[in-house]
Design a protein around this motif. Structure first.
Motif, PDB file in Angstrom:
ATOM      1  N   GLU A 188      24.668  38.262  45.675  1.00 23.37           N
ATOM      2  CA  GLU A 188      23.925  37.369  46.586  1.00 23.37           C
ATOM      3  C   GLU A 188      22.961  36.524  46.582  1.00 23.37           C
ATOM      4  OE1 GLU A 188      22.407  39.700  50.038  1.00 23.37           O
ATOM      5  OE2 GLU A 188      22.531  38.181  51.349  1.00 23.37           O
ATOM      6  N   TYR A 189      22.251  36.711  44.917  1.00 25.59           N
ATOM      7  CA  TYR A 189      21.632  35.110  44.218  1.00 25.59           C
ATOM      8  C   TYR A 189      21.427  35.432  43.467  1.00 25.59           C
ATOM      9  CZ  TYR A 189      19.042  36.818  49.044  1.00 25.59           C
ATOM     10  OH  TYR A 189      19.343  37.024  50.968  1.00 25.59           O
ATOM     11  N   ASP A 190      20.567  34.247  43.291  1.00 22.47           N
ATOM     12  CA  ASP A 190      20.613  33.954  41.581  1.00 22.47           C
ATOM     13  C   ASP A 190      19.167  34.277  41.649  1.00 22.47           C
ATOM     14  OD1 ASP A 190      18.673  31.988  42.758  1.00 22.47           O
ATOM     15  OD2 ASP A 190      19.992  30.350  42.574  1.00 22.47           O
ATOM     16  N   ARG A 191      18.636  33.230  40.136  1.00 25.55           N
ATOM     17  CA  ARG A 191      18.284  34.405  39.310  1.00 25.55           C
ATOM     18  C   ARG A 191      16.787  33.727  39.654  1.00 25.55           C
ATOM     19  NH1 ARG A 191      20.867  35.062  33.399  1.00 25.55           N
ATOM     20  NH2 ARG A 191      22.756  34.498  34.536  1.00 25.55           N
ATOM     21  N   ASP A 192      16.891  31.962  40.617  1.00 22.48           N
ATOM     22  CA  ASP A 192      15.545  31.441  41.015  1.00 22.48           C
ATOM     23  C   ASP A 192      15.419  32.331  42.438  1.00 22.48           C
ATOM     24  OD1 ASP A 192      15.120  29.660  39.165  1.00 22.48           O
ATOM     25  OD2 ASP A 192      16.713  28.390  39.261  1.00 22.48           O
ATOM     26  N   GLY A 193      16.121  33.056  43.085  1.00 20.35           N
ATOM     27  CA  GLY A 193      15.561  33.681  44.311  1.00 20.35           C
ATOM     28  C   GLY A 193      16.617  32.948  45.365  1.00 20.35           C
TER      29      GLY A 193
ATOM     30  N   MET B 188      15.397  46.962  52.280  1.00 21.08           N
ATOM     31  CA  MET B 188      16.452  48.426  51.895  1.00 21.08           C
ATOM     32  C   MET B 188      17.029  47.865  50.116  1.00 21.08           C
ATOM     33  SD  MET B 188      17.737  49.305  55.358  1.00 21.08           S
ATOM     34  CE  MET B 188      17.109  50.001  56.166  1.00 21.08           C
ATOM     35  N   ALA B 189      17.669  46.084  49.969  1.00 22.41           N
ATOM     36  CA  ALA B 189      18.457  45.532  49.221  1.00 22.41           C
ATOM     37  C   ALA B 189      17.773  45.655  47.996  1.00 22.41           C
ATOM     38  CB  ALA B 189      19.383  44.586  49.737  1.00 22.41           C
ATOM     39  N   ASN B 190      16.857  46.030  48.043  1.00 17.97           N
ATOM     40  CA  ASN B 190      15.540  46.038  46.798  1.00 17.97           C
ATOM     41  C   ASN B 190      15.239  46.583  45.794  1.00 17.97           C
ATOM     42  OD1 ASN B 190      13.642  44.188  45.214  1.00 17.97           O
ATOM     43  ND2 ASN B 190      12.293  45.609  45.369  1.00 17.97           N
ATOM     44  N   GLY B 191      16.528  48.044  46.729  1.00 14.91           N
ATOM     45  CA  GLY B 191      16.704  49.132  46.235  1.00 14.91           C
ATOM     46  C   GLY B 191      17.092  49.118  44.499  1.00 14.91           C
ATOM     47  N   TYR B 192      17.045  49.869  43.932  1.00 18.65           N
ATOM     48  CA  TYR B 192      17.346  50.015  42.436  1.00 18.65           C
ATOM     49  C   TYR B 192      19.215  49.716  42.095  1.00 18.65           C
ATOM     50  CZ  TYR B 192      18.247  55.167  41.457  1.00 18.65           C
ATOM     51  OH  TYR B 192      18.997  56.053  42.102  1.00 18.65           O
ATOM     52  N   HIS B 193      19.483  50.722  43.524  1.00 23.81           N
ATOM     53  CA  HIS B 193      21.006  50.699  43.018  1.00 23.81           C
ATOM     54  C   HIS B 193      21.905  49.085  43.033  1.00 23.81           C
ATOM     55  CE1 HIS B 193      22.151  54.975  42.922  1.00 23.81           C
ATOM     56  NE2 HIS B 193      23.338  54.346  42.945  1.00 23.81           N
ATOM     57  N   PHE B 194      21.009  48.104  44.300  1.00 30.17           N
ATOM     58  CA  PHE B 194      21.027  47.349  44.554  1.00 30.17           C
ATOM     59  C   PHE B 194      20.695  46.056  42.920  1.00 30.17           C
ATOM     60  CE2 PHE B 194      20.697  49.496  48.554  1.00 30.17           C
ATOM     61  CZ  PHE B 194      21.773  48.632  49.428  1.00 30.17           C
ATOM     62  N   GLN B 195      19.953  45.462  43.429  1.00 33.47           N
ATOM     63  CA  GLN B 195      19.192  45.526  41.878  1.00 33.47           C
ATOM     64  C   GLN B 195      19.653  45.123  40.441  1.00 33.47           C
ATOM     65  OE1 GLN B 195      17.660  42.549  42.932  1.00 33.47           O
ATOM     66  NE2 GLN B 195      17.426  42.592  44.955  1.00 33.47           N
ATOM     67  N   GLN B 196      19.529  46.503  39.736  1.00 31.68           N
ATOM     68  CA  GLN B 196      19.772  46.364  38.884  1.00 31.68           C
ATOM     69  C   GLN B 196      19.000  46.072  38.147  1.00 31.68           C
ATOM     70  OE1 GLN B 196      22.564  49.517  37.597  1.00 31.68           O
ATOM     71  NE2 GLN B 196      22.558  50.130  39.685  1.00 31.68           N
ATOM     72  N   GLY B 197      18.230  45.952  37.879  1.00 27.36           N
ATOM     73  CA  GLY B 197      17.072  45.606  37.128  1.00 27.36           C
ATOM     74  C   GLY B 197      16.975  43.703  37.388  1.00 27.36           C
ATOM     75  N   ARG B 198      17.693  43.635  38.606  1.00 25.45           N
ATOM     76  CA  ARG B 198      17.186  42.367  38.733  1.00 25.45           C
ATOM     77  C   ARG B 198      15.714  42.496  39.335  1.00 25.45           C
ATOM     78  NH1 ARG B 198      16.979  39.422  43.459  1.00 25.45           N
ATOM     79  NH2 ARG B 198      17.496  36.800  43.214  1.00 25.45           N
ATOM     80  N   THR B 199      14.734  42.618  39.999  1.00 23.31           N
ATOM     81  CA  THR B 199      14.040  42.883  40.892  1.00 23.31           C
ATOM     82  C   THR B 199      12.876  43.557  39.824  1.00 23.31           C
ATOM     83  OG1 THR B 199      14.629  43.434  42.808  1.00 23.31           O
ATOM     84  CG2 THR B 199      14.852  41.036  42.186  1.00 23.31           C
TER      85      THR B 199
ATOM     86  N   ALA C  78       9.718  46.259  41.652  1.00 19.96           N
ATOM     87  CA  ALA C  78       9.307  47.173  42.700  1.00 19.96           C
ATOM     88  C   ALA C  78       9.083  46.954  43.810  1.00 19.96           C
ATOM     89  CB  ALA C  78       8.240  48.161  42.539  1.00 19.96           C
ATOM     90  N   ALA C  79       8.206  45.451  43.642  1.00 19.41           N
ATOM     91  CA  ALA C  79       7.709  44.125  44.216  1.00 19.41           C
ATOM     92  C   ALA C  79       8.618  43.150  44.623  1.00 19.41           C
ATOM     93  CB  ALA C  79       6.542  44.086  43.695  1.00 19.41           C
ATOM     94  N   GLY C  80       9.838  43.184  44.259  1.00 20.38           N
ATOM     95  CA  GLY C  80      10.781  42.535  44.419  1.00 20.38           C
ATOM     96  C   GLY C  80      10.701  41.014  43.480  1.00 20.38           C
ATOM     97  N   THR C  81      10.322  41.310  42.927  1.00 18.27           N
ATOM     98  CA  THR C  81       9.687  40.445  41.765  1.00 18.27           C
ATOM     99  C   THR C  81      11.026  39.872  40.979  1.00 18.27           C
ATOM    100  OG1 THR C  81       7.509  40.160  42.409  1.00 18.27           O
ATOM    101  CG2 THR C  81       8.181  38.837  39.999  1.00 18.27           C
ATOM    102  N   ILE C  82      11.079  38.774  40.894  1.00 22.57           N
ATOM    103  CA  ILE C  82      12.571  38.692  39.679  1.00 22.57           C
ATOM    104  C   ILE C  82      12.392  39.279  38.155  1.00 22.57           C
ATOM    105  CG2 ILE C  82      14.346  37.577  38.867  1.00 22.57           C
ATOM    106  CD1 ILE C  82      14.704  35.844  41.666  1.00 22.57           C
ATOM    107  N   GLN C  83      12.846  39.433  37.597  1.00 20.41           N
ATOM    108  CA  GLN C  83      11.855  39.883  36.096  1.00 20.41           C
ATOM    109  C   GLN C  83      13.704  39.717  35.271  1.00 20.41           C
ATOM    110  OE1 GLN C  83      11.741  44.518  35.240  1.00 20.41           O
ATOM    111  NE2 GLN C  83      13.910  44.775  36.498  1.00 20.41           N
TER     112      GLN C  83
END
Lengths: 568, 125
Positions: free
Chosen positions: A34-39, B85-96, B98-103
């Motif tokens: 859904e979102y890119d790496r800039d958010g 909810m979509a910040n759960g690891y099933h959704f993000q798979q390493g993208r963010t 726990a705080a939702g920061t893109i990593q």
């Protein structure tokens, strides 16, 4: 995964667009789809803007952007990722929280519909030939809310399905009872459509294939999975209380979730994502079976076998080590990405057998896990069952200007689309099938040399050299062209080079009945002194370390050597 | 340490679970009746979804003639904190985190493996 910023198309492998169309078939939408790496949303259908436009960039600025480019994995051609045609895949709430499933001849149709639509990427049309935004439509397709749906018949067997046609039609939902029409003409979700706790079938859709490949896991089998049987009342004498597979919520008994949707998990040996949540809220074996646990379940049988009280045993052995004693369904054991540049797979039956001491035994009805040390919930490091996956692949070795020091070296994998540009998807001339299994493999030093020379002397289609110093990674070894001529090798273990050719997948499911556990019949299963001095089926079982040596023969080592633990 | 169940649970959903009416959500708790959409329902539960109108990506209610895909964000989002909810690891798979920061970044593990972008499936090789 391609970097966000790239200087050369040859640096790009799988981009976010590819991930959304392929990897997301086993992920619930949202996040990277859904979102890119800039958010920013990859494409905002409301404003008609790409995410990069929010940053003031133009299409010309993102031609090599790992979020907005795509490299064709067959041809190596570069194109702009058409997020405007596909839309984005939002978090698919109903995929997991729908209370019922469409199961047709054992197939999970909700998963198939969703997967096929995602895989179609920007090629999805309706019956009139109009574009259909595939990523955005995946959630709708998963609910069966369509009247027309067609699959691409040219997808090879064993590959995920791909749709060609989707006619979204909400009348189908009304007809099936999954939607209701209000007097205002709007559509509503019936209360009974939604379940707070997902059923096992929701998990099964995505976990079926990877768990079978990685671990030989089976589902809904009361013999091979004692917990499935127990949780659904299949073990008692009263058939009237049995729960059907479609009703089963066995998964969430050990893997509950809460509002933040971080589904409770253990400590996987591979895949370290969100280690901060390991064991949080998770129900381990001890939680339910240990009468002293605050989570003790009176329906869970406490340990009764004397081995549970013998000193040291439970300091070293996990519950799973003994209670998942064998597997009966073949799992992937070797992936050869080297010989043709496309993956050639081998399963456990090719290299293991029902005789743990003789892998050549013709009986392939079982295979036996190996063991790796892993930290348990209580902080104790114990042996857990795993299944290794061996990989064979080409890399580019960078010695970082210090040929005498391996600790700062890197071996970067070569993208397979670039390797295929060399091989054209077939073995290079001279490669033969030394082990006679019908599949050619790169194993002799002469064969390896042919590839290494070719990789170091050819460019990809964009004019970039395939490798400055090509290497083959196989069986724990790094094979390279020796300055003295020919091919040399060394074991990478202990050198400091971060590379790997074996990948241990945790084997945590399909717990068997207690009577089948290791040691339930004899201490001689582990201890040679109780086995007449003969090798034991547990610590002397042979595990694969290299699928083929220079003669084409597989290489094994005893578990005793692999773990470094000798119970005698 | 066990995580507290219900942490960060959205207020609207909490109120709904308690049977407090929340605009746009199925807030009644038992008794049945007719929804604003005119759908006659039976006895409802704390997890009442009878009054949830299906919406498309533009936030518009979906009717039988619509060809637009339904939007989970627009349909479920008014009551549920879908972003959280979509910040759960099933959704993000390493993208963010726990705080939702893109990593996601090159050489995620700082050991020279530039091709690993995260610790999950999104960013692996």
């Amino acid at each position: 995964m391609a970097a966000k910023d790239n200087a050369n198309v040859s640096d790009i492998d799988k981009t976010s667009f590819w991930w959304a169309g392929l990897c997301s078939i086993c992920h619930p939408g949202g996040g990277p789809t859904e979102y890119d790496r800039d958010g920013h949303k990859f494409f905002d259908v409301v404003t008609g803007e790409f995410g990069y436009e929010k940053l003031g960039k133009t299409a010309g600025d993102v031609t090599l952007d790992g979020d907005y480019a795509e490299v064709n994995h067959m041809t190596g051609d570069l194109r702009a990722a058409p997020w405007d045609k596909t839309g984005v895949a939002e978090p698919d709430c109903l995929y997991c929280h729908r209370s019922d499933r469409m199961i047709d001849q054992g197939k999970n149709m909700n998963w198939i519909w969703r997967t096929a639509v995602l895989r179609s990427k920007d090629k999805l049309k309706d019956s009139q030939g109009n574009d259909v935004p595939a990523y955005a439509s995946a959630s709708t397709a998963a609910q069966g809310w369509f009247s027309g749906f067609a699959l691409n018949p040219n997808v090879p067997a064993g590959k995920p399905p791909m749709a060609t046609t989707l006619d979204i039609d909400y009348q189908a939902g009304v007809n099936s009872g999954s939607l209701m029409v209000g007097t205002d003409g709007n559509l509503y979700l019936p209360e009974t459509l939604v379940t707070r706790e997902p059923t096992d079938y929701a998990c099964w859709g995505c976990h079926l294939t990877p768990d079978l490949k990685k671990r030989g896991r089976v589902w809904f089998d009361p013999v091979k999975d004692i917990h499935y049987a127990g949780f659904n009342n299949l073990l008692d004498a009263d058939p009237s209380n049995d729960k059907l597979a479609v009703e089963s919520k066995a998964c969430t008994r050990c893997h509950p979730s809460d509002g933040d949707h971080n589904i409770a998990k253990g400590n996987a040996t591979l895949g370290s994502v969100r280690n901060d949540t390991d064991y949080e809220g998770f129900r381990t074996c001890r939680d339910c079976h240990d009468p002293s646990s605050i989570y003790y379940d009176p329906n869970a049988t406490p340990p009764t076998h004397p081995v549970h009280t013998i000193p040291k045993h439970l300091d070293v052995m996990s519950c799973e080590m003994c209670h998942i004693p064998f597997k009966e369904d073949a799992a992937a054991l070797v992936v050869d990405n080297a010989t043709t540049g496309s993956t050639i797979g081998y399963n456990t039956a090719a290299f293991l057998s029902a005789d743990p001491l003789d892998p050549t035994n013709a009986d392939k009805s079982r295979w036996y896990p190996q063991f790796e040390l892993k930290t348990d919930r209580d902080g104790q490091v114990r042996l857990f069952p795993t299944k290794l996956l061996h990989s064979v692949w080409w890399g580019d070795w960078d010695q970082n200007g210090t040929p005498g020091d391996l600790t700062d070296d890197t071996i970067a994998p070569l993208a397979l689309w670039r390797v295929r540009g060399l091989t054209t998807g077939a073995p290079l001339a001279g490669v033969t099938d030394h082990n006679g299994d019908g599949k050619p493999e790169v194993n002799t030093l002469a064969e390896i040399e042919v590839y290494l020379l070719a990789l170091e002397s050819n460019n990809d289609k964009h004019g970039t050299p395939l490798a400055a110093r090509a290497v083959l990674i196989k069986g724990g070894q790094v094979y390279y062209l020796s300055g003295a001529g020919g091919v040399a090798s060394f074991p990478y273990e202990g050198t400091g080079i971060h590379t790997e050719s074996s990948h241990p997948f945790s084997v945590n499911h399909n717990v068997r009945a207690a009577g089948e556990a290791l040691g339930s019949t004899s201490c001689g299963e582990c201890h040679t002194q109780f086995n007449g001095g003969a090798p034991t089926t547990v610590f002397d079982r042979l595990i694969l370390t290299d699928p083929w040596d220079v003669n084409g023969d597989p290489v094994y080592e005893p578990m005793r050597d692999h773990t470094g633990i000798d119970p005698d | 340490m066990r995580r507290p169940m219900g942490r960060l649970f959205p207020l609207a959903a909490l109120l709904a679970c308690l049977g407090v009416a929340v605009a746009g959500c199925g807030g009644s708790s038992g008794g049945g009746g007719t929804t604003p959409g005119g759908v006659t329902v039976g006895p409802t539960s704390a997890m009442d979804h009878t009054n949830i109108v299906l919406k498309d990506r533009f936030g518009q209610p979906i009717t039988l003639t619509s060809k637009e895909p339904y939007s989970p964000n627009e349909t479920c989002g008014p009551c549920h904190d879908v972003v959280m909810m979509a910040n759960g690891y099933h959704f993000q798979q390493g993208r963010t985190t726990a705080a939702g920061t893109i990593q996601t970044r090159d050489d995620f593990f700082s050991d020279g493996r530039t091709w690993l972008k995260s610790d999950g499936m999104y960013g692996k090789w």
